[in-house]
Design an enzyme around this catalytic site. Sequence first.
Site, PDB file in Angstrom:
ATOM      1  N   ASP A 100       0.840  -1.192   0.000  1.00  0.00           N
ATOM      2  CA  ASP A 100       0.000   0.000   0.000  1.00  0.00           C
ATOM      3  C   ASP A 100       0.875   1.242   0.000  1.00  0.00           C
ATOM      4  OD1 ASP A 100       0.808  -0.523   2.720  1.00  0.00           O
ATOM      5  OD2 ASP A 100      -0.726   0.887   3.410  1.00  0.00           O
ATOM      6  N   GLU A 140       0.249  -0.753   5.870  1.00  0.00           N
ATOM      7  CA  GLU A 140       1.309  -0.136   6.676  1.00  0.00           C
ATOM      8  C   GLU A 140       1.137   1.372   6.749  1.00  0.00           C
ATOM      9  OE1 GLU A 140       4.979   1.810   7.791  1.00  0.00           O
ATOM     10  OE2 GLU A 140       4.002   1.938   5.823  1.00  0.00           O
TER      11      GLU A 140
END
Length: 473
Positions: free
Chosen positions: A96, A158
Amino acid sequence: MTTKLPADRRAALTRRVGELMPEVRRDLEALTRIPSVSLDSFDQTQVDRSADAVADLLRAEGLDVEVVREGGRPAVIGRLAAPDGAPTITLYAHHDVQPPGDGLGWESAPFEPTERDGRLYGRGAADDKAGVMAHVAALRAHDGRPPTGVNIFVEGEEEIGSDSLATILERHGHKLRADAIVLADSTNWDIGTPALTTTLRGMIRVVVTVSTLDHSVHSGMFGGPVPDALMALVRLLASLHDDDGGVAVQGLRGGEAAELDYSQERLRQESGLLDGVQTIGTGSLLSRQWTRPSITTIGIDAPSVDTASNTLVPSARAKVSMRIAPDEDPHTAYQALLNHLSRHTPWGAKIDVHLDDEGAGFQADAQGPMYDEVRAAFEDAWEGTKPVDIGVGGSIPFVAAFAEQFPQAAIFVTGVEDPDTRAHGANESLHLGEFERVCLAEALLLERLGRMKPRKVLHSQARSDTLRGPRDE
C-alpha cells in the site's frame, strides 16, 4: 567471523542480478501504476488489485501463496520450504502507498513511473514497492531455489497504521516463523553508503479539540472579553515547545545518537530548510532526529481563509504527531502529553484529546553471526563500502510487532531509500543504481545465510528490545 563466500559465486550473483534488472524494473513500474492508497477515502479495489499483482509475482517464483485479510486490507504471504538443515528467512515489505496529495508539486503523474537523471519517480516506486521487488529479485537471482527457506509477507495497510497486523500475526504468524527477518522499509545513509537501521522512534498521534462557545458569534460585538477556540488552540499548541524549539512536555525519555558525520549543511540540503530559517532544539542533530522526542502539528480544522466570516470560532481541532525515544513506553508518553495539554489549556477552555494512533519504538543490539553476514553482504554489494548503523526518526510500529512475535529471530531493518527519496511527499523517487545494489545485497544475504551451520544460526541471535503500550480502541 563470516562464512566464506567464493569469489566466483559472488561474481555469478552480481552478474545475474544485473541481467535481471530490466525485468525487475518493468514489474516495479507495473506495481507503481496501481494506485493502492489504503486510506478509506480512496478506491480500495486498487489495494485488492495490488495484492493480487504481488501474489502473482510470488507464485511465478514457485512460492505457495495466499492473500489474507483479517478485518483490514489484504496482505500476501508466500512460502518456500528450506533445504534440509538450512535456516528460514522472512522477508517483509508493504504494497500500500501514501496518497499522492493534490498533485501540484509533482513534475510527472504520481502513478505513471517516470525516469529522470537515474531516478524512477512515482508514488510507491520506493516506499515500498521497491521493497517488494527487492525480495522478488533476490529469489530470481537464485532461479527460485534459494539456499534458505523463504517466507515473504507483504502487508497492505502499513501506511494507515497496520491495524490488523496483530490479528494477522496471531492467526498466521506460524507461517512466518524464521531464524531472521528482513524488513525492507527503511533508508540507506547516502547514495553509495548502505545502512542497517538499528533504532526507530515510537509514535503517538492525537486529535485535540478545543471549545469555548456553544455557537459562533459576531467578532465585533463579542471580541475582546470572549476568547475564540482557534486562539485558545494556537496558544495550547505553542506551549508544546520551549523558546529554543525543544519539546516542552515533561517526563519524556531521550537519548544520544551515534556519532556520525552529519552537518548542518547536509540537514538543510536534505530537508529543504529555507535560507535563514534556524534549526530548533538542543543537542546533536542526529540525537534530535533519532533518539529524542519531537512534536509536530500535522493538521488543523478551522475556517479557511477563503470562506471565513467575521465570527468567533466556537470549536477548533488539530492533529498532533509526537515521536518518542526508541525505548519509551507509548502509554507513558501519551499520559505525559495528555497531562501537558490539560495543564496548558488557556482561559478555562474545554479540551478533548483523542488517541488516534500509537506505536512502539525499536532498538536492536545488532551483534552476532547473522548481523556479521548481513554486513558482509552489504559490503560485497557496495563494492567494499562498509554499512553504517543508523537510527531513523520515523516510526515503523510493525518492526516492534515482529520483534515481539518472533523474539528469537535476528531482525534486519534495511532500506531501498536514500536521503533524496522524498517518501510520502511529491516527487517520491528511487535511485535505480542503489536499487540494483539493494537487490544484490539481499541475494548475497540469502547465499551467506544458507551457508551457515544451523546451530550457529539458531543459538546466536542478536537481541531486540521493544516496548509496547495498549492501543486505544
